[in-house]
Design a protein around this motif. Sequence first.
Motif, PDB file in Angstrom:
ATOM      1  N   ILE A  65      26.897  -5.049 -31.221  1.00  0.00           N
ATOM      2  CA  ILE A  65      26.962  -4.645 -32.656  1.00  0.00           C
ATOM      3  C   ILE A  65      26.702  -5.566 -33.401  1.00  0.00           C
ATOM      4  O   ILE A  65      25.816  -5.384 -34.739  1.00  0.00           O
ATOM      5  CB  ILE A  65      28.492  -4.149 -33.044  1.00  0.00           C
ATOM      6  N   LEU A  66      26.856  -6.965 -33.193  1.00  0.00           N
ATOM      7  CA  LEU A  66      26.330  -8.035 -33.799  1.00  0.00           C
ATOM      8  C   LEU A  66      24.675  -7.998 -33.957  1.00  0.00           C
ATOM      9  O   LEU A  66      24.149  -8.390 -34.955  1.00  0.00           O
ATOM     10  CB  LEU A  66      26.808  -9.360 -33.477  1.00  0.00           C
ATOM     11  N   ALA A  67      24.181  -7.705 -32.853  1.00  0.00           N
ATOM     12  CA  ALA A  67      22.738  -7.748 -32.709  1.00  0.00           C
ATOM     13  C   ALA A  67      22.266  -6.447 -33.557  1.00  0.00           C
ATOM     14  O   ALA A  67      21.105  -6.734 -34.214  1.00  0.00           O
ATOM     15  CB  ALA A  67      22.171  -7.245 -31.176  1.00  0.00           C
ATOM     16  N   ARG A  68      22.852  -5.130 -33.414  1.00  0.00           N
ATOM     17  CA  ARG A  68      22.505  -4.198 -34.309  1.00  0.00           C
ATOM     18  C   ARG A  68      22.660  -4.513 -35.770  1.00  0.00           C
ATOM     19  O   ARG A  68      21.964  -4.051 -36.647  1.00  0.00           O
ATOM     20  CB  ARG A  68      23.435  -2.970 -34.102  1.00  0.00           C
ATOM     21  N   LEU A  69      23.678  -5.358 -36.324  1.00  0.00           N
ATOM     22  CA  LEU A  69      23.773  -6.009 -37.748  1.00  0.00           C
ATOM     23  C   LEU A  69      22.750  -6.472 -38.136  1.00  0.00           C
ATOM     24  O   LEU A  69      22.067  -6.514 -39.182  1.00  0.00           O
ATOM     25  CB  LEU A  69      25.181  -6.480 -37.792  1.00  0.00           C
ATOM     26  N   GLU A  70      22.203  -7.567 -37.169  1.00  0.00           N
ATOM     27  CA  GLU A  70      20.722  -8.268 -37.470  1.00  0.00           C
ATOM     28  C   GLU A  70      19.871  -7.371 -37.804  1.00  0.00           C
ATOM     29  O   GLU A  70      19.177  -7.507 -38.684  1.00  0.00           O
ATOM     30  CB  GLU A  70      20.720  -9.364 -36.471  1.00  0.00           C
ATOM     31  N   GLU A  71      19.731  -6.451 -36.953  1.00  0.00           N
ATOM     32  CA  GLU A  71      18.485  -5.364 -37.250  1.00  0.00           C
ATOM     33  C   GLU A  71      18.807  -4.629 -38.381  1.00  0.00           C
ATOM     34  O   GLU A  71      17.975  -4.313 -39.100  1.00  0.00           O
ATOM     35  CB  GLU A  71      18.254  -4.444 -36.146  1.00  0.00           C
ATOM     36  N   TYR A  72      19.956  -4.079 -38.574  1.00  0.00           N
ATOM     37  CA  TYR A  72      20.467  -3.148 -39.918  1.00  0.00           C
ATOM     38  C   TYR A  72      20.028  -3.894 -41.284  1.00  0.00           C
ATOM     39  O   TYR A  72      19.657  -3.571 -42.132  1.00  0.00           O
ATOM     40  CB  TYR A  72      21.886  -3.046 -39.811  1.00  0.00           C
ATOM     41  N   LEU A  73      20.288  -5.242 -41.004  1.00  0.00           N
ATOM     42  CA  LEU A  73      20.110  -6.176 -42.294  1.00  0.00           C
ATOM     43  C   LEU A  73      18.758  -6.225 -42.801  1.00  0.00           C
ATOM     44  O   LEU A  73      18.223  -6.339 -43.852  1.00  0.00           O
ATOM     45  CB  LEU A  73      20.616  -7.419 -42.077  1.00  0.00           C
ATOM     46  N   VAL A  74      17.647  -5.851 -41.812  1.00  0.00           N
ATOM     47  CA  VAL A  74      16.179  -5.875 -42.365  1.00  0.00           C
ATOM     48  C   VAL A  74      15.708  -4.330 -42.068  1.00  0.00           C
ATOM     49  O   VAL A  74      14.556  -4.365 -41.987  1.00  0.00           O
ATOM     50  CB  VAL A  74      15.443  -6.897 -41.426  1.00  0.00           C
TER      51      VAL A  74
ATOM     52  N   TYR B 222      19.504 -18.859 -35.525  1.00  0.00           N
ATOM     53  CA  TYR B 222      18.636 -17.921 -35.572  1.00  0.00           C
ATOM     54  C   TYR B 222      19.127 -16.936 -36.630  1.00  0.00           C
ATOM     55  O   TYR B 222      18.325 -16.118 -37.441  1.00  0.00           O
ATOM     56  CB  TYR B 222      18.033 -17.284 -34.569  1.00  0.00           C
ATOM     57  N   LEU B 223      20.344 -16.389 -36.788  1.00  0.00           N
ATOM     58  CA  LEU B 223      21.296 -15.704 -37.116  1.00  0.00           C
ATOM     59  C   LEU B 223      20.845 -15.496 -38.898  1.00  0.00           C
ATOM     60  O   LEU B 223      20.902 -16.406 -39.603  1.00  0.00           O
ATOM     61  CB  LEU B 223      22.606 -15.237 -37.006  1.00  0.00           C
ATOM     62  N   LYS B 224      20.832 -14.440 -39.500  1.00  0.00           N
ATOM     63  CA  LYS B 224      20.849 -14.237 -40.830  1.00  0.00           C
ATOM     64  C   LYS B 224      21.968 -14.049 -41.445  1.00  0.00           C
ATOM     65  O   LYS B 224      22.347 -14.550 -42.661  1.00  0.00           O
ATOM     66  CB  LYS B 224      19.934 -12.947 -41.305  1.00  0.00           C
ATOM     67  N   SER B 225      23.064 -13.352 -40.922  1.00  0.00           N
ATOM     68  CA  SER B 225      24.154 -12.972 -41.209  1.00  0.00           C
ATOM     69  C   SER B 225      25.232 -14.162 -41.209  1.00  0.00           C
ATOM     70  O   SER B 225      25.650 -14.684 -40.116  1.00  0.00           O
ATOM     71  CB  SER B 225      24.732 -11.875 -40.648  1.00  0.00           C
ATOM     72  N   SER B 226      25.749 -14.748 -42.327  1.00  0.00           N
ATOM     73  CA  SER B 226      26.537 -15.857 -42.113  1.00  0.00           C
ATOM     74  C   SER B 226      28.020 -15.351 -41.573  1.00  0.00           C
ATOM     75  O   SER B 226      28.763 -15.895 -41.029  1.00  0.00           O
ATOM     76  CB  SER B 226      27.056 -16.394 -43.583  1.00  0.00           C
TER      77      SER B 226
END
Length: 175
Positions: free
Chosen positions: A158-167, A47-51
Amino acid sequence: MSITTKTGDKGETSLWSGERISKDSIRVEAYGTIDELNSFISEASHYLKSSESKKILKEVQNDLFKVAGQLASKSRNYIHPVSEEDVQRITKYIENFEKRINLKGFVIPGKTLQSSKLDVCRAITRRAERRIITLDKNEKVSEQLKKYMNRLSDLLFILARLEEYLVDSIEYKKW
C-alpha cells in the motif's frame, strides 16, 4: 573491540541466545533475509516522496530489529519481542491508506522508481515470511511475529501504491 571475531570461519555462527548453529540453517536464513529487507528499506527510503511513508518505514526498520532478534534467539526469551500492538499499528496504517487510495483492481507494480523500490521490499518480505514459516514447522515462532510479517508485506504494497497515487500513476491490470 573488532567486528571480526573469526568464530564463524568454519561455517557456524552464534545466536543471540548463545547457541552455535550452521550458517546455512533455516533460522539464519530467516533472520538474514530480515537483514536484507532492512537494507532494502533503507535504500527505498531515500527515494520516497511521502514524508509520511519515510516516517513509517523508520518505525518498520526499528521493528525489524525485534524480528531479527527473536529469530536469532533459540532458548531464551527475547527481551523485545514483536507485540500485538506492533501488528495493530501497521494494520491501522494499511486501513488508513486503503481508505485514502481506494484501489479498484489488480495493480501492475512499480510504475514509479519509488514504488518499484517498495515492491522489491514487499517481495523480500514475502520471502522472509516463507523462511519464517519453514522455521516454524520445526521450531515454534511467535504468532505475533508471523502476523507482523504477513501485515508488513501488505503495508509495503500500500505504501508503493501511495507513491504512485501521489503522482497519479497507479496502473490497473486490464483483463
